[in-house]
Design an enzyme around this catalytic site. Sequence first.
Site, PDB file in Angstrom:
ATOM      1  CD  GLU A   3      33.107 -24.773  14.797  1.00 37.74           C
ATOM      2  OE1 GLU A   3      31.536 -23.897  14.009  1.00 37.74           O
ATOM      3  OE2 GLU A   3      34.395 -25.331  13.941  1.00 37.74           O
ATOM      4  NE  ARG A  13      22.376 -15.066  12.757  1.00 38.82           N
ATOM      5  CZ  ARG A  13      23.307 -16.290  12.927  1.00 38.82           C
ATOM      6  NH1 ARG A  13      23.217 -17.409  13.102  1.00 38.82           N
ATOM      7  NH2 ARG A  13      24.731 -15.811  12.513  1.00 38.82           N
ATOM      8  CE  LYS A  24      32.048 -18.700  14.354  1.00 37.63           C
ATOM      9  NZ  LYS A  24      32.709 -19.283  15.409  1.00 37.63           N
TER      10      LYS A  24
HETATM   11  P1  ATP Z   1      28.549 -17.886  12.117  1.00 38.55           P
HETATM   12  O1  ATP Z   1      27.059 -17.640  11.491  1.00 38.55           O
HETATM   13  O2  ATP Z   1      29.352 -16.519  12.359  1.00 38.55           O
HETATM   14  O3  ATP Z   1      29.233 -18.287  11.696  1.00 38.55           O
HETATM   15  P2  ATP Z   1      28.575 -19.315  14.174  1.00 38.55           P
HETATM   16  O4  ATP Z   1      27.022 -19.382  15.165  1.00 38.55           O
HETATM   17  O5  ATP Z   1      28.312 -20.721  13.659  1.00 38.55           O
HETATM   18  O6  ATP Z   1      28.252 -17.704  13.781  1.00 38.55           O
HETATM   19  P3  ATP Z   1      29.654 -20.039  17.006  1.00 38.55           P
HETATM   20  O7  ATP Z   1      30.708 -19.601  16.815  1.00 38.55           O
HETATM   21  O8  ATP Z   1      28.814 -21.185  16.946  1.00 38.55           O
HETATM   22  O9  ATP Z   1      29.396 -19.618  15.397  1.00 38.55           O
HETATM   23  O10 ATP Z   1      28.489 -19.561  17.829  1.00 38.55           O
HETATM   24  C1  ATP Z   1      28.325 -19.052  19.700  1.00 38.55           C
HETATM   25  C2  ATP Z   1      27.102 -18.633  19.760  1.00 38.55           C
HETATM   26  O11 ATP Z   1      26.432 -17.441  19.422  1.00 38.55           O
HETATM   27  C3  ATP Z   1      26.095 -19.534  19.058  1.00 38.55           C
HETATM   28  O12 ATP Z   1      25.697 -19.945  20.402  1.00 38.55           O
HETATM   29  C4  ATP Z   1      25.255 -19.162  18.036  1.00 38.55           C
HETATM   30  O13 ATP Z   1      23.717 -18.995  18.166  1.00 38.55           O
HETATM   31  C5  ATP Z   1      25.456 -17.001  18.552  1.00 38.55           C
HETATM   32  N1  ATP Z   1      24.984 -16.371  16.876  1.00 38.55           N
HETATM   33  C6  ATP Z   1      25.945 -16.772  16.482  1.00 38.55           C
HETATM   34  N2  ATP Z   1      26.040 -15.402  15.474  1.00 38.55           N
HETATM   35  C7  ATP Z   1      24.874 -14.287  16.151  1.00 38.55           C
HETATM   36  C8  ATP Z   1      23.757 -13.946  15.416  1.00 38.55           C
HETATM   37  N3  ATP Z   1      23.794 -12.971  14.495  1.00 38.55           N
HETATM   38  N4  ATP Z   1      22.704 -13.227  16.740  1.00 38.55           N
HETATM   39  C9  ATP Z   1      22.822 -14.132  18.118  1.00 38.55           C
HETATM   40  N5  ATP Z   1      23.870 -15.122  18.292  1.00 38.55           N
HETATM   41  C10 ATP Z   1      24.992 -15.331  17.206  1.00 38.55           C
HETATM   42 MG    MG Z   2      27.527 -22.105  15.389  1.00 44.19          MG
END
Ligand code: ATP
Ligand code: MG
Length: 576
Positions: A37, A262, A272
Site C-alpha cells: 500500500e 511476518r 509503517k
Molecule cells: P505495516 O504493518 O507495516 O503497515 P502492511 O502489511 O500494512 O505493513 P503493506 O504495504 O500492505 O504493509 O505490505 C505489503 C506486503 O508486505 C503485504 O503482502 C504484507 O503481507 C507484507 N509484509 C508487511 N510487513 C511484513 C513483515 N513484517 N514480514 C513479512 N511480510 C510483511
Molecule cells: Mg497491509
Amino acid sequence: MTSRDATPTSDFIRSKVAQDRKANKNAGRVVTRFPPEPNGYLHIGHAKSICLNFGIAAQNGGTCHLRFDDTNPTKEEQHYVQAIKQDVRWLGFDWGDHEYYASDYFDRLHGYTLELIKKGNAFVCELSAEQIRQYRGTLTKPGRESPYRNRPVQENLDLFERMRAGEFEDGSHVLRAKIDMASPNLNLRDPVMYRILKASHHRTGSMWCIYPMYDFAHGQSDSIEGITHSLCTLEFEDHRPLYDWYLDKLSIHHPQQIEFARLNLSYTVLSKRKLLELVQRGDVSGWDDPRMPTLAGLRRRGYTPQSIRNFCNRIGITKYNSTTDIALLEHCVREDLNRRATRVMGVLRPLRVVIDNYPQNQVEELDAVNNPEDPGMGSRKVPFSRVLFIERDDFRQQPPRKFFRLAPGREVRLRYAYLIRCVGVVKHEETGEVIELHCTYDPETRGGSPPDGRKVKATLHWVSADHALEAEVRLFDRLFIKENPSDVKNDEDLASALNPDSLETLTSCRVEPSLAGASPGSRFQFERQGYFCVDADSSVRKLVFNRTVSLRDTWARIEQRQTLTAAGKQKHSPNG
Ligand code: ATP
Ligand code: MG
C-alpha cells in the site's frame, strides 16, 4: 539476484507451489505478486515478502507482479510509489511490465459490486461507523442485523448509484456484503465493501468519491491479474473465508492464498504507522535515517542488497510468529562486507603522536593490503611521517590489567609501519587531559616485524597528520532500548522506548588520503572500527561516513558457542 545468493531452502509454500505445478494446476503457471500500500516506505519485513514472492516466481519460471493496493486516498501518495519502486529495484528484483494498481481496477470492482447487489449479496447501510461497531458483536456474542439489511435490490442499486454520484456525506452510507451476522468469524459479519470518501486520489483524482475497502479490493485484484499463489502474512488467515466468499459469489478466477509468519526483529518496530510516527515527530531525520529499519534507511546505513537477501533466505518461511535476533541481520551484512569492502585506516577520536626520532621532512609510502579476504583487490600506499594520529582509546596512562595497547614506556606496532615506544606524555595545563604523545620508532621494524622476533601485543591503526583528511563519522546504536518495542501500547510509550543515545556524531575524525573523493554509497572497513559507508551528505570539502556495523559479531559468537556446546567442548574462543 546474483550467483552469490544462497539458494533458499525449501519451505511449506515452495512445496505447495511445486506440488501444484506437478499437478498442472493453473496449466503449470506460477504468478505471484508483491502488493504494497503506498502509504509509507518499505521496511525489512517487506523485504521478506519481496524475496519470497519474486524468489518463487523466478524459481518456477513464473512472473511476479508489483501491485500497489491504493484503495485509501487519504493516506497514500505518489511519492511513496516512487520510493517503493526504487527500493524493490535496489533489492535486486525486476517486475518487467507487470506494474499494476488496484485503482486501475476501480471500474471493474464497481461492476462486480453491481453484480453482487443484483444477486442480493450486498446492501446500502445507513448506520454510523460507531453503530456498525456496536452491532457487530464480539468473539463470544453474535452480532445484530442492520435494519437496512433487507432493502429491495432496486433500492440498493439506486442508493449505491447516488453514493457514487456524491449525493451523500462521508460516513453517512456504506455498502456492506450480506453474509452472516452470527458467524464466529467477525470478518464475515456483513463487512463494509465501499465507503464514501470525498478525497482526491493520487491516480484517479476526483473521478471517484466512493472507494472499495482493502478487503474487497485485494482478493478481486489478485483474481483479475490471474495470480496463482497469493502469499500473505498470518493476520490474513481469518480474512481468507471472506475473500473466498467474494470470489465464489462472483464466480471468477480463484488464487490460492497461503499465509506465512511476518518478520519481527528485536529492538525494531516494523509497522509503517509507527515508523511514520517517528518521522513525523522528528525522532529520526526521515524515512531514510540510517537508524530506520526501512530499506532506504538500511541502504543509507551501508547495507548491501545481497546481505538483506541472504538474511531473508536464512530466516526462512514458517507458520509461527517469532522474533528474529537483530544480531543475525548484522551478521549477514558483516559477512558480505568482509568479502567486498576495502580496508582503510580511519581514526575516530584522534590523539596526536610525535615520533621524536623520525626525520622532520621525511615521508614514506608504505604498502597496505586492500582486502586480506581477496588478494585480487590489490594493495595501496599509505603515507607515514613524523606526526601521526592514533585512537585516543588506544592509549592509557595507567593501563588496567589486560590493556595491551599503548602506555608510557610500552611498545606497540603501527599497522603496516613500525614498532613505536611511548616516551613522553603532554597534558593540558589546566584540565590534565592528554593532548600529545611522544614516541620513538625502531627503524629496523619497517612493515611491523622486528628482526629479533620480540613480541608486541597490540597493533594500532593510525594516520599521518599532514596527509589525513578530515571527516565526520556517525555512529549508531539501536533505535530502541526495549527488546520488543512493538509491544508498547501507545505512541507515548513508543517514544519512551527510544534509545536516547542511538546517534553519536564525531566531527573531527581523520582518515587516510586514499579516501579523497570517495563517492556516496561506497563502503569501507575502517580497520578495528567496523564497516562504514559514505553518506549522501558527504562532499569534497567534508567527508561524511555512517558506521554500518561494528566488527564485533555477537551472532557469530552465538553460533560458535552453539557448535562448541554441540560438540561437547567447553573451550572458549581465544578472540572472544
Ligand atoms: P505495516 O504493518 O507495516 O503497515 P502492511 O502489511 O500494512 O505493513 P503493506 O504495504 O500492505 O504493509 O505490505 C505489503 C506486503 O508486505 C503485504 O503482502 C504484507 O503481507 C507484507 N509484509 C508487511 N510487513 C511484513 C513483515 N513484517 N514480514 C513479512 N511480510 C510483511
Ligand atoms: Mg497491509
